[in-house]
Scaffold this motif. Structure first.
Motif, PDB file in Angstrom:
ATOM      1  N   ILE A 144      -6.170 -10.839  -8.815  1.00  0.00           N
ATOM      2  CA  ILE A 144      -4.717 -10.354  -8.865  1.00  0.00           C
ATOM      3  C   ILE A 144      -4.091 -11.548  -8.423  1.00  0.00           C
ATOM      4  O   ILE A 144      -4.366 -12.213  -7.403  1.00  0.00           O
ATOM      5  CB  ILE A 144      -4.494  -8.994  -7.861  1.00  0.00           C
ATOM      6  N   GLN A 145      -3.017 -11.871  -9.504  1.00  0.00           N
ATOM      7  CA  GLN A 145      -2.017 -13.002  -9.296  1.00  0.00           C
ATOM      8  C   GLN A 145      -0.998 -12.628  -8.451  1.00  0.00           C
ATOM      9  O   GLN A 145      -0.303 -11.522  -8.958  1.00  0.00           O
ATOM     10  CB  GLN A 145      -1.656 -13.830 -10.360  1.00  0.00           C
ATOM     11  N   HIS A 146      -0.605 -12.898  -7.099  1.00  0.00           N
ATOM     12  CA  HIS A 146       0.329 -12.220  -6.211  1.00  0.00           C
ATOM     13  C   HIS A 146       1.237 -13.540  -5.803  1.00  0.00           C
ATOM     14  O   HIS A 146       0.811 -14.100  -4.864  1.00  0.00           O
ATOM     15  CB  HIS A 146      -0.080 -11.664  -5.091  1.00  0.00           C
ATOM     16  N   SER A 147       2.273 -13.829  -6.258  1.00  0.00           N
ATOM     17  CA  SER A 147       2.837 -15.109  -5.776  1.00  0.00           C
ATOM     18  C   SER A 147       3.337 -15.117  -4.349  1.00  0.00           C
ATOM     19  O   SER A 147       3.663 -13.886  -3.631  1.00  0.00           O
ATOM     20  CB  SER A 147       4.126 -15.062  -6.581  1.00  0.00           C
ATOM     21  N   ALA A 148       3.390 -16.226  -3.635  1.00  0.00           N
ATOM     22  CA  ALA A 148       3.590 -16.455  -2.469  1.00  0.00           C
ATOM     23  C   ALA A 148       5.057 -15.831  -1.919  1.00  0.00           C
ATOM     24  O   ALA A 148       6.245 -16.074  -2.753  1.00  0.00           O
ATOM     25  CB  ALA A 148       3.729 -17.985  -2.171  1.00  0.00           C
ATOM     26  N   GLY A 149       5.024 -15.054  -0.827  1.00  0.00           N
ATOM     27  CA  GLY A 149       6.544 -14.646  -0.464  1.00  0.00           C
ATOM     28  C   GLY A 149       6.932 -13.210  -1.275  1.00  0.00           C
ATOM     29  O   GLY A 149       7.825 -12.989  -1.159  1.00  0.00           O
ATOM     30  N   SER A 150       5.875 -12.811  -1.702  1.00  0.00           N
ATOM     31  CA  SER A 150       5.942 -11.376  -2.701  1.00  0.00           C
ATOM     32  C   SER A 150       5.329 -10.177  -1.905  1.00  0.00           C
ATOM     33  O   SER A 150       5.334  -9.412  -2.572  1.00  0.00           O
ATOM     34  CB  SER A 150       5.689 -11.459  -4.029  1.00  0.00           C
ATOM     35  N   GLY A 151       5.011 -10.375  -0.757  1.00  0.00           N
ATOM     36  CA  GLY A 151       4.327  -9.339   0.064  1.00  0.00           C
ATOM     37  C   GLY A 151       3.029  -8.991  -0.085  1.00  0.00           C
ATOM     38  O   GLY A 151       2.346  -7.648  -0.303  1.00  0.00           O
ATOM     39  N   LYS A 152       2.240 -10.060  -0.539  1.00  0.00           N
ATOM     40  CA  LYS A 152       0.869  -9.881  -0.641  1.00  0.00           C
ATOM     41  C   LYS A 152      -0.201  -9.360   0.393  1.00  0.00           C
ATOM     42  O   LYS A 152      -0.848  -8.293   0.148  1.00  0.00           O
ATOM     43  CB  LYS A 152       0.119 -11.538  -0.834  1.00  0.00           C
ATOM     44  N   SER A 153       0.367  -9.568   1.839  1.00  0.00           N
ATOM     45  CA  SER A 153      -0.375  -8.832   2.700  1.00  0.00           C
ATOM     46  C   SER A 153       0.046  -7.402   2.740  1.00  0.00           C
ATOM     47  O   SER A 153      -0.962  -6.643   3.042  1.00  0.00           O
ATOM     48  CB  SER A 153       0.184  -9.559   4.142  1.00  0.00           C
ATOM     49  N   ASN A 154       1.043  -7.036   2.470  1.00  0.00           N
ATOM     50  CA  ASN A 154       1.313  -5.554   2.382  1.00  0.00           C
ATOM     51  C   ASN A 154       0.691  -5.003   1.090  1.00  0.00           C
ATOM     52  O   ASN A 154      -0.135  -3.836   1.434  1.00  0.00           O
ATOM     53  CB  ASN A 154       2.977  -5.368   2.179  1.00  0.00           C
ATOM     54  N   SER A 155       0.547  -5.683   0.055  1.00  0.00           N
ATOM     55  CA  SER A 155      -0.306  -5.020  -1.070  1.00  0.00           C
ATOM     56  C   SER A 155      -1.817  -5.164  -0.965  1.00  0.00           C
ATOM     57  O   SER A 155      -2.238  -3.959  -1.074  1.00  0.00           O
ATOM     58  CB  SER A 155      -0.122  -5.949  -2.163  1.00  0.00           C
ATOM     59  N   ILE A 156      -2.187  -5.971  -0.004  1.00  0.00           N
ATOM     60  CA  ILE A 156      -3.840  -6.086   0.441  1.00  0.00           C
ATOM     61  C   ILE A 156      -3.938  -4.537   1.493  1.00  0.00           C
ATOM     62  O   ILE A 156      -4.831  -3.874   1.208  1.00  0.00           O
ATOM     63  CB  ILE A 156      -4.220  -7.169   1.122  1.00  0.00           C
ATOM     64  N   ALA A 157      -2.955  -4.592   2.130  1.00  0.00           N
ATOM     65  CA  ALA A 157      -3.024  -3.336   3.072  1.00  0.00           C
ATOM     66  C   ALA A 157      -2.960  -2.146   2.685  1.00  0.00           C
ATOM     67  O   ALA A 157      -3.852  -1.114   2.862  1.00  0.00           O
ATOM     68  CB  ALA A 157      -2.144  -3.599   4.269  1.00  0.00           C
ATOM     69  N   TRP A 158      -1.993  -2.048   1.582  1.00  0.00           N
ATOM     70  CA  TRP A 158      -1.942  -0.703   0.804  1.00  0.00           C
ATOM     71  C   TRP A 158      -3.286  -0.361   0.162  1.00  0.00           C
ATOM     72  O   TRP A 158      -3.731   0.649   0.258  1.00  0.00           O
ATOM     73  CB  TRP A 158      -0.939  -0.659   0.016  1.00  0.00           C
ATOM     74  N   LEU A 159      -3.850  -1.390  -0.660  1.00  0.00           N
ATOM     75  CA  LEU A 159      -4.943  -1.384  -1.275  1.00  0.00           C
ATOM     76  C   LEU A 159      -6.302  -0.827  -0.439  1.00  0.00           C
ATOM     77  O   LEU A 159      -7.041   0.127  -0.867  1.00  0.00           O
ATOM     78  CB  LEU A 159      -5.304  -2.606  -2.229  1.00  0.00           C
ATOM     79  N   ALA A 160      -6.517  -1.591   0.833  1.00  0.00           N
ATOM     80  CA  ALA A 160      -7.517  -1.216   1.688  1.00  0.00           C
ATOM     81  C   ALA A 160      -7.453   0.133   2.133  1.00  0.00           C
ATOM     82  O   ALA A 160      -8.606   0.725   1.853  1.00  0.00           O
ATOM     83  CB  ALA A 160      -7.397  -2.306   2.775  1.00  0.00           C
ATOM     84  N   HIS A 161      -6.372   0.617   2.383  1.00  0.00           N
ATOM     85  CA  HIS A 161      -6.208   2.029   2.915  1.00  0.00           C
ATOM     86  C   HIS A 161      -6.511   2.921   1.823  1.00  0.00           C
ATOM     87  O   HIS A 161      -7.245   4.182   2.115  1.00  0.00           O
ATOM     88  CB  HIS A 161      -5.030   2.301   3.814  1.00  0.00           C
ATOM     89  N   GLN A 162      -6.104   2.840   0.581  1.00  0.00           N
ATOM     90  CA  GLN A 162      -6.157   3.633  -0.300  1.00  0.00           C
ATOM     91  C   GLN A 162      -7.723   3.593  -1.062  1.00  0.00           C
ATOM     92  O   GLN A 162      -8.257   4.720  -1.640  1.00  0.00           O
ATOM     93  CB  GLN A 162      -5.117   3.475  -1.683  1.00  0.00           C
ATOM     94  N   LEU A 163      -8.220   2.588  -1.241  1.00  0.00           N
ATOM     95  CA  LEU A 163      -9.524   2.487  -1.426  1.00  0.00           C
ATOM     96  C   LEU A 163     -10.683   3.169  -0.464  1.00  0.00           C
ATOM     97  O   LEU A 163     -11.572   3.650  -0.778  1.00  0.00           O
ATOM     98  CB  LEU A 163     -10.066   1.056  -1.555  1.00  0.00           C
ATOM     99  N   ALA A 164     -10.270   3.213   0.698  1.00  0.00           N
ATOM    100  CA  ALA A 164     -10.929   3.806   1.924  1.00  0.00           C
ATOM    101  C   ALA A 164     -11.180   5.254   1.582  1.00  0.00           C
ATOM    102  O   ALA A 164     -11.927   5.923   2.282  1.00  0.00           O
ATOM    103  CB  ALA A 164     -10.403   3.430   3.168  1.00  0.00           C
ATOM    104  N   THR A 165     -10.214   5.942   1.028  1.00  0.00           N
ATOM    105  CA  THR A 165      -9.859   7.318   0.831  1.00  0.00           C
ATOM    106  C   THR A 165     -10.220   7.886  -0.579  1.00  0.00           C
ATOM    107  O   THR A 165     -10.011   8.998  -0.971  1.00  0.00           O
ATOM    108  CB  THR A 165      -8.829   7.916   1.585  1.00  0.00           C
ATOM    109  N   LEU A 166     -10.598   6.834  -1.399  1.00  0.00           N
ATOM    110  CA  LEU A 166     -10.697   7.118  -2.760  1.00  0.00           C
ATOM    111  C   LEU A 166     -11.806   8.031  -3.341  1.00  0.00           C
ATOM    112  O   LEU A 166     -12.760   7.675  -2.932  1.00  0.00           O
ATOM    113  CB  LEU A 166     -10.669   5.671  -3.611  1.00  0.00           C
ATOM    114  N   HIS A 167     -11.538   8.961  -4.057  1.00  0.00           N
ATOM    115  CA  HIS A 167     -12.572   9.900  -4.626  1.00  0.00           C
ATOM    116  C   HIS A 167     -12.395   9.900  -6.232  1.00  0.00           C
ATOM    117  O   HIS A 167     -11.364   9.818  -6.651  1.00  0.00           O
ATOM    118  CB  HIS A 167     -12.281  11.432  -4.192  1.00  0.00           C
TER     119      HIS A 167
END
Length: 473
Positions: free
Chosen positions: A298-321
């Motif tokens: 995933i290309q995610h430019s600096a300053g565009s909220g990459k840490s938030n995207s990673i956090a959202w992805l982590a939490h949603q993958l953790a409960t994904l069915h």
């Protein structure tokens, strides 16, 4: 196509009402003092929680409706709409929920029925103030609670999205109850070509961020020959399932911390930008369909909220069915290349935690990491230096499925961290790793590909690598 501002509103209303079951409400049905549509609140509560409502009527009698609505408005003012939606309110022994989000599993028919009972409504020309007759072009309510507002402009009549932004900044008093922090979750400035969004109105200091899909690698939206370029806002984002997912999984109130990680007492309502929302949804949809054993870059430019995207992805993958209601991943591992665990990423992932204990930060020994893997912790945040332990343990737990999210796949290639990683990726010796390091053009993507070719990724592991700049093929 009629290009008048009035028809712009009408088109949005038509799609939401006829395409997705929104209810039309008049501004007279809105209580500006309570900041609620009382009838919608009561219809939802009575239809979904009659037993809890009976508890209130036994105590309050004929005043139950009035007292409950006042209590609800007060709780929203104190705690914010998002917290009330997620946790409900308690009163005289009754616990009343104000929304039912989609259950992570589809096995519970009762939960699916409650989810379908949510009431969505739209009000055009909402007179929001008790002090004057100013109105908003459009407002969206969920079970009677205000969720979004929007100002709609049309450049064919001489106005653009910038006029809408100025209207919010100059003509919308942030002291109005509807505009207080946390009451309404997002305010949209919209014209046929562009969308901007603000999660906290503060007069001239209001920050509006673009909420656009991008066009030819730059800003804006691609043209649509038979529709407004911004139609995705009401055709997709404001659809019932999408909106509930947005509130449940993406919208968060976070504590602002200083450089030392100490809370400042200031809060921020975090609302995703379009690229973040789209990225996470596309990744989770693919993982749901294809399961573990996949690779993503995933290309995610600096300053565009990459840490938030990673956090959202982590939490949603953790409960994904998946389609068979089986969990796709047993554990999600977030890896940063910093030798000292990245404070921002660590704090971000933990602040998105809705169930205490979901996130385990590994900031001491590899043994701590090994135990977290073996104990099936849902989300594990660790450093690149412990990556060898991860690969080794994943190989010994074939019945367990892992999602590995790597932060900054194309970061600096110097130092021991690269040697550890390259050794892990089947480099024969440290001497080989050093010679490859001096090759200049090799980077993390090369090594991930080498891993795939030389020893194959474990079938029980998917890798999601985030980078600020990808290499051209």
């Amino acid at each position: 196509m009629d290009i008048s501002e009035k028809n712009f509103e009408a088109q949005i209303e038509h799609v939401l009402r006829n395409g997705n079951g929104y209810q039309k409400r008049l501004t007279e049905q809105y209580d500006a003092e309570l900041c609620l549509i009382p009838d919608d609140v009561m219809d939802f509560v009575l239809a979904t929680q009659p037993e809890e409502w009976t508890k209130l009527t036994k105590v309050y009698g004929s005043d139950a409706r009035k007292k409950f609505l006042i209590r609800l408005s007060s709780e929203i003012e104190k705690r914010g709409t998002l917290d009330v939606l997620r946790k409900g309110i308690k009163d005289v022994g009754a616990k009343i929920r104000l929304v039912f989000f989609r259950p992570v599993s589809g096995l519970n028919d009762a939960a699916q029925t409650l989810y379908a009972a949510n009431i969505f409504s739209i009000v055009r020309q909402l007179y929001f103030s008790q002090r004057d007759r100013k109105s908003l072009d459009l407002a969206i309510f969920l079970n009677g609670l205000p969720i979004f507002t929007a100002e709609l402009k049309n450049h064919f009549t001489g106005q653009t999205v910038q006029n809408a932004i100025r209207q919010y900044r100059k003509d919308r008093d942030p002291r109005e109850p509807l505009f207080l922090f946390g009451r309404c979750l997002a305010h949209f400035a919209v014209d046929p070509d562009l969308v901007y969004v603000c999660s906290h109105l503060r007069g001239e200091k209001s920050v509006f961020l673009p909420f656009n899909k991008g066009r030819n690698g730059g800003a804006g939206n691609p043209p649509v020959w038979d529709n407004f370029a911004t139609h995705y806002l009401w055709d997709d984002l404001w659809m019932k399932d999408s909106l509930l997912n947005l509130l449940d999984q993406f919208t968060h109130v976070i504590e602002i911390e200083d450089d030392k990680g100490k809370p400042t007492g200031e809060k921020r309502l975090l609302f995703p930008r379009y690229h973040q929302l789209d990225t996470v949804r596309r990744l989770t949809a693919h993982a749901r369909e294809h399961g573990s054993g996949q690779r993503y870059l995933i290309q995610h430019s600096a300053g565009s909220g990459k840490s938030n995207s990673i956090a959202w992805l982590a939490h949603q993958l953790a409960t994904l069915h998946d389609a068979n209601d089986r969990r796709v991943f047993d554990s999600v591992i977030v890896i940063t290349d910093r030798r000292i665990l990245d404070r921002q990423l660590q704090a971000t992932v933990r602040q998105f935690e809705q169930v205490l204990g979901t996130v385990e930060n590994i900031d001491t020994t590899s043994r701590q990491l090994k135990e977290a893997l073996q104990n099936g912790k849902q989300i594990i945040v660790t450093t690149l230096q412990k990556f060898p332990v991860i690969v080794k343990e994943i190989g010994t737990l074939p019945g367990t499925r892992f999602a590995v999210i790597i932060d900054e796949a194309h970061s600096s290639q110097g130092g021991d961290s690269v040697r550890d990683l390259k050794t892990t990726l089947n480099v024969k010796s440290l001497e080989d790793a050093e010679s490859q390091e001096s090759g200049g053009d090799r980077d993390y993507e090369d090594m991930l590909n080498e891993q795939a070719e030389s020893r194959k990724f474990h079938a029980n592991m998917s890798v999601f690598a985030f980078t600020a700049a990808t290499k051209q093929a």
